[in-house]
Enzyme design. Structure first.
Site, PDB file in Angstrom:
ATOM      1  N   LYS A   1       0.879  -1.188  -0.080  1.00  0.00           N
ATOM      2  CA  LYS A   1      -0.112   0.143  -0.013  1.00  0.00           C
ATOM      3  C   LYS A   1       0.915   1.268   0.103  1.00  0.00           C
ATOM      4  CE  LYS A   1      -3.834   1.958   2.624  1.00  0.00           C
ATOM      5  NZ  LYS A   1      -4.990   2.078   3.729  1.00  0.00           N
TER       6      LYS A   1
ATOM      7  N   SER B   1      -9.665   2.323   2.755  1.00  0.00           N
ATOM      8  CA  SER B   1      -8.815   2.906   1.915  1.00  0.00           C
ATOM      9  C   SER B   1      -7.964   2.043   1.253  1.00  0.00           C
ATOM     10  CB  SER B   1      -7.955   4.035   2.795  1.00  0.00           C
ATOM     11  OG  SER B   1      -7.313   3.397   3.629  1.00  0.00           O
TER      12      SER B   1
ATOM     13  N   SER C   1     -10.268   0.398   7.312  1.00  0.00           N
ATOM     14  CA  SER C   1      -9.498   0.410   5.769  1.00  0.00           C
ATOM     15  C   SER C   1      -8.884  -0.833   5.199  1.00  0.00           C
ATOM     16  CB  SER C   1      -8.554   1.327   5.742  1.00  0.00           C
ATOM     17  OG  SER C   1      -9.278   2.773   5.923  1.00  0.00           O
TER      18      SER C   1
END
Lengths: 485, 484, 95
Positions: free
Chosen positions: B78, B155, B179
């Site tokens: 990420k 997210s 997330s």
């Protein structure tokens, strides 16, 4: 009790003043990062990614900074808070890489304490400490290298600071000055801050207000930030107090503001007003859990605490018979006090004190030397005084011996031996010298006996000359008096 | 030829150790999938050349018998984790050119265990969002999308989509209010947010410091255990990092759950709940019961206050954490007349709408006069929420809830756009977990009638990821969800 | 507690964000919607409740006082948009 009253045609005013002192913590690394606190290195050399506020960076608390803070708190006779929290103080400025400063807001590590100050008239006053907390120092910005740019060096960013806040107990510039000197002395004794205001390792913010003498109201106060000498602090208080009085007496009001003291004009001026006031939005620092100190941790520091200036001074007065003034001067600096104590061991302490504060310091000054580089060791100074006390040499000879000691670093006993400077105490020998002198200087004898008492000094001088200064002056005086009549 | 990208990490390791497959072939298979699936916009930076070079090194390790726990396993990272010398952007224009000179602890742990990185994955800007639509690189498309482009969740949308479309063996994510779990549910994959303090936050771009946690997003529960083993551990560089020993999480896989008490929180059955989600919730409870577990009803009385609590605390901390983005030491700078203008120009043009919105809210709730009413109040309610869980865990060992109240929705959905709160409401099942600092996993339970994945959430006691893995594995077996 | 335009402007400045005058009203409305929503917290009785400052009960561990970082000025300056003579550069700050 010193009274500082501003008296004008219109009335009498008293000054109320409080101080906030930022003291850089002596430690190898910074308070929340492992970068060095060394002063004077290359630009941005002692900067870690944490100090630079890089993405994802986190603070870690330096054990030594906590240690130093607790030590200082104990030196301020203060409450050590076993539980304390860190907070963020949020604002934007060029010298603040994270956009916030890690400090302690609601729960500081040290609570209320006191410092006793010595005033010129000999009295003491207790100044109350409100609290002390630890926090990060900001970076350095340079504004005068270019007309359009400012330059940022992060070396200082993150160095640990102790912020000491006093209650508004000061009533005169002198009190503030005495306080700063005492605080500096305590910090240096403890080794927690070097107190060098001129280098910026100790900086003072001042809060000043005035009120009519006799009233107990508290009027609007103004703040002056980052004053970096004791002298300037005192001047700033004086000039700001005067401004308040003048303003009130001409019917004006004092606005609460931050002002800058300009030493060259001895005045303060308002700093440029910002459109929106600062709102620091303090909240608990989520990257640092609360700090919890054990009794063990605190007691260990307590047990290792050095004897502080006040305690040392009391002991010197009590055990060694020094005057409060002498003890005060000697104890202001820990190294001096330790030197003195070593020198005085087993000898006449008062005499050693006199020698130390007189000839010894004069010698260091002249040679531009620090105490630690003194050619005359503490033991040797003590030995010199011993020679005087035991009448081996007289006062004048001692000065000569001291001068030689300062050049050679030699032991005074050795010097006296080698140069045969031993005092002549043998009454018989002195008596003989006197008899010879009186026999030869008959005119002066007659003159003296017929009233010219001033001539006594001449006789003394002659015997001293005759004996190459070695005759014991007390004996000379006694015998001369007896023989001259 | 079997598709190598179908293999779980566990099976890949078996085959790699047996030298049945090579790390280079495995990595190339994932790289091909990356190239073929560009349309999902999962990756924002690719490092395939480096990955192949690392794969060759992995090959050597297998030859010499010096292979490490994740040797040759290709991961997507990420883009919130700072990776040394590899651009890290937090999917924000304000630092879209930032090259970290340091590595985050979690990614360093993975590298130390022999994993290799295929690239950086898309996310909502600064991890603020639940649909991966706020990224400066554009939204992530859910691989389950049919005619309409659907959100991958957020997210960590890029991470979940990449795993679902087999563009990496697994991915790292972060979870502040859901997330990891929500995108895992939306993309039909498995993700776990461990207990707060399990994984180090050093080197992870901070959003909300007291809530952020890193965790794995994988094909299945077992892979999550393997990845978490590597990611977790005490780090002295993070003062909130926990010293609690990290067990071998994979040892819990396959353990039976007879007598395990599964708590069903009454307050989570909200009015007007999506019927399919509710049905799957009941079904999941049944499945666990069939495996020997006991279902008990528990209460979490302050559930309805979890969202407003979160939406006070998270923006408040974020407003402070994002103050460092000022164009002075890194990032895209927009000059101005004077220091304040520099800051204002840089930040206004660099941050996206949602980030700016949250910074403003955060600044407000901390500001003078409002701190007590908002932030302090929220911190107190937070304690009550944590107490609720402490009480509930006296009656049960683990809690079962749906992950999301809804199925994946369309990118640009009008209802979500018209009021930011509508987006925030999707976090209703996940935020209280972050507020209480608990471990929680999302695993796919089945498909909706629209053929879209739905997930179930298992919430564990502090530092009891073991029970989460145990129950999760059994539920996974019973659910028998077929991945893409 | 609804906010007014002045408050929005002040908060925007504190955050160093610009809200264009024509967007001020929208921003304010949005703000107020969110605040009305979080206001629900006011319903909860939090008398005698301690705020949760740290979710784990582990207390702060201290770091030994050794120089373990720094001497990386090049890396520290590597991403700087404006740098000269080893300094970070900003527009001139007038006190």
């Amino acid at each position: 009790m010193s009274e500082y009253i501003i008296t004008t045609e219109k009335g009498k005013w008293e000054v109320i003043c409080g101080l906030e002192i930022h003291c850089q913590i002596i430690s190898r690394s910074k308070i929340f990062s492992g970068a060095s606190t060394e002063f004077g290195d290359d630009t941005n050399e002692n900067v870690s990614f944490v100090d630079a506020g890089m993405p994802g960076m986190l603070p870690t608390l330096n054990k030594e900074c906590v240690h130093q803070a607790v030590k200082t708190g104990l030196g301020l006779n203060a409450v050590i808070n076993k539980y304390s929290e860190f907070s963020r103080k949020n604002y934007f400025y060029a010298d603040l890489p994270q956009g916030y400063q890690i400090t302690q807001f609601q729960y500081p590590i040290v609570g209320e304490g006191t410092i006793d100050i010595d005033l010129p008239d000999g009295s003491t006053k207790t100044i109350r400490i409100e609290r002390m907390h630890i926090e990060q120092d900001a970076a350095k910005s340079i504004h005068d290298m270019s007309p359009t740019k400012s330059f940022i060096d992060l070396n200082r960013a993150g160095v640990g600071l102790m912020e000491i806040v006093t209650k508004p107990d000061f009533r005169s510039p002198e009190e503030a000055g005495a306080f700063l000197r005492k605080l500096r002395s305590i910090l240096r004794y403890l080794g927690t801050c070097d107190g060098n205001m001129d280098e910026g390792s100790m900086r003072c913010d001042i809060n000043v207000s005035v009120r009519p003498l006799g009233s107990d109201e508290l009027r609007t106060r103004c703040e002056m930030k980052n004053v970096n000498s004791v002298k300037f602090v005192m001047q700033a208080i004086e000039s700001e107090a005067k401004r308040h009085v003048e303003t009130y007496e001409s019917g004006g009001t004092i606005a609460q503001e931050t002002r800058q003291f300009d030493p060259s004009t001895q005045t303060t001026k308002a700093m440029r007003k910002k459109e929106f006031a600062h709102d620091y939005r303090y909240f608990p620092e989520p990257d640092l859990p609360p700090l919890v100190l054990s009794d063990e941790f605190i007691n260990k520091i307590k047990s290792e605490l050095v004897e502080l200036p006040d305690a040392k001074k009391s002991r010197f007065i009590r055990e060694m018979g020094l005057t409060p003034y002498d003890a005060s001067v000697i104890c202001e600096n820990k190294e001096t006090a330790e030197f003195f104590e070593k020198a005085a061991k087993g000898h006449d302490a008062k005499k050693v004190a006199n020698w130390l504060m007189g000839d010894f310091f004069a010698m260091l000054n002249e040679k531009k030397l620090e105490l630690k580089d003194s050619p005359v060791s503490a033991e040797n100074l003590g030995a010199l005084v011993e020679l005087i006390t035991s009448n081996v040499i007289n006062g004048k000879t001692a000065k000569d011996v001291f001068a030689i000691m300062a050049e050679t670093g030699d032991n005074p006993n050795k010097i006296v031996e080698e140069k045969g400077l031993k005092q002549v105490t043998d009454t018989g020998a002195i008596e003989k010298m006197i008899d010879d002198l009186l026999a030869s200087a008959t005119d002066n004898v007659t003159a003296y006996r017929s009233g010219k008492v001033g001539l006594f000094g001449w006789f003394v001088g002659q015997i001293m000359k005759q004996s190459q200064g070695k005759a014991n002056p007390v004996v000379v005086n006694e015998l001369l008096k007896k023989k001259l009549g | 030829m079997t598709d190598l990208t179908d293999l779980t990490i566990k099976d890949s390791l078996t085959k790699l150790k047996a030298k049945e497959i090579s790390p280079v072939d495995l990595t190339n298979a994932y790289i091909k999938k990356m190239q073929d699936n560009d349309k999902y916009n999962a990756y924002v930076t690719t490092t395939t050349e480096q990955a192949l070079a690392q794969a060759k090194v992995a090959e050597q390790h297998y030859m010499n018998g010096t292979n490490r726990p994740l040797e040759g396993i290709a991961l997507g990272i990420k883009d919130l984790f700072c990776t040394k010398n590899i651009r890290t952007t937090a999917c924000s224009h304000i630092i879209d050119n930032f090259i970290p000179q340091y590595e985050s602890t979690v990614t360093q742990n993975l590298l130390n265990d022999g994993a290799l990185f295929l690239g950086k994955l898309n996310l909502d800007e600064f991890a603020m969002g639940g649909s991966n639509e706020t990224s400066c690189f554009g939204p992530v498309v859910n691989p389950w999308s049919k005619e309409t482009k659907l959100v991958a969740g957020g997210s960590s949308g890029g991470s979940a989509a990449a795993v679902a479309a087999k563009m990496c063996a697994a991915a790292t994510g972060t979870d502040t209010g859901g997330s990891i779990r929500e995108p895992a549910a939306f993309c039909g994959v498995t993700g776990i947010k461990p207990t707060y303090g399990r994984c180090s936050r050093y080197g992870i771009v901070a959003f909300a410091s007291s809530l952020d946690q890193a965790g794995p997003i994988c094909k299945d529960v077992t892979d999550c255990a393997l990845l978490l083993n590597s990611m977790a551990g005490y780090d002295a560089k993070d003062s909130t990092s926990s010293q609690v020993t990290v067990p071998d999480f994979s040892s819990f896989i396959g353990q039976d759950i007879k007598g395990l008490k599964i708590g069903i929180p009454v307050e989570y059955r909200v009015d007007g709940m999506n019927k399919e989600v509710a049905a799957y919730w009941d079904k999941a409870a049944e499945m666990l019961k069939e495996n020997g577990a006991e279902i008990v009803s528990v209460n979490l009385p302050h559930t309805k206050y979890a969202l407003p609590t979160y939406y006070v605390i998270a923006p408040a901390e974020a407003s402070s954490n994002l103050a460092r983005y000022d164009g002075v030491r890194y990032g895209n700078r927009v000059d101005g007349n004077g220091l304040d203008e520099l800051y204002i120009n840089t930040r206004t043009s660099g941050f996206g709408k949602e980030v700016k919105r949250r910074i403003l809210i955060g600044t407000y709730v901390l500001s003078a006069g409002y701190y007590d009413a908002y932030y302090l109040k929220a911190q107190k309610v937070r304690r009550l929420i944590k107490n609720d869980f402490d009480e509930a865990f006296k009656k049960c060992d683990i809690i079962l809830t749906p992950t999301s109240p809804i199925e994946p929705f369309a990118i640009g959905d009008k209802k979500m756009l018209e009021n930011p709160i509508n987006m925030y409401l999707n976090d209703v099942f996940t935020v209280s977990v972050n507020l209480a600092g608990l471990p929680a996993m999302s695993l796919p339970i089945g498909l909706s009638s629209n053929g879209l994945p739905l997930g179930m959430q298992l919430i564990g006691k502090p530092f009891d990821e073991g029970t989460v893995f145990k129950a999760g594995y059994q539920l996974e077996r019973s659910a028998n969800f077929v991945r893409m | 507690m609804a906010v007014d335009n002045d408050t929005v402007r002040r908060i925007a400045f504190l955050s160093r964000l610009r809200v264009e005058p024509d967007k001020l009203e929208d921003t304010k409305q949005e703000f107020n919607k969110i605040l009305a929503w979080v206001e629900e917290l006011g319903e909860v009785n939090t008398d005698n409740v301690e705020p949760l400052v740290s979710v784990n009960n582990e207390s702060l561990l201290l770091r030994e006082d050794n120089v373990t970082a720094g001497h990386i000025s090049q890396e520290v300056l590597a991403n700087a948009p404006a740098k000269e003579y080893g300094y970070f550069v900003v527009p001139k700050v007038v006190e």
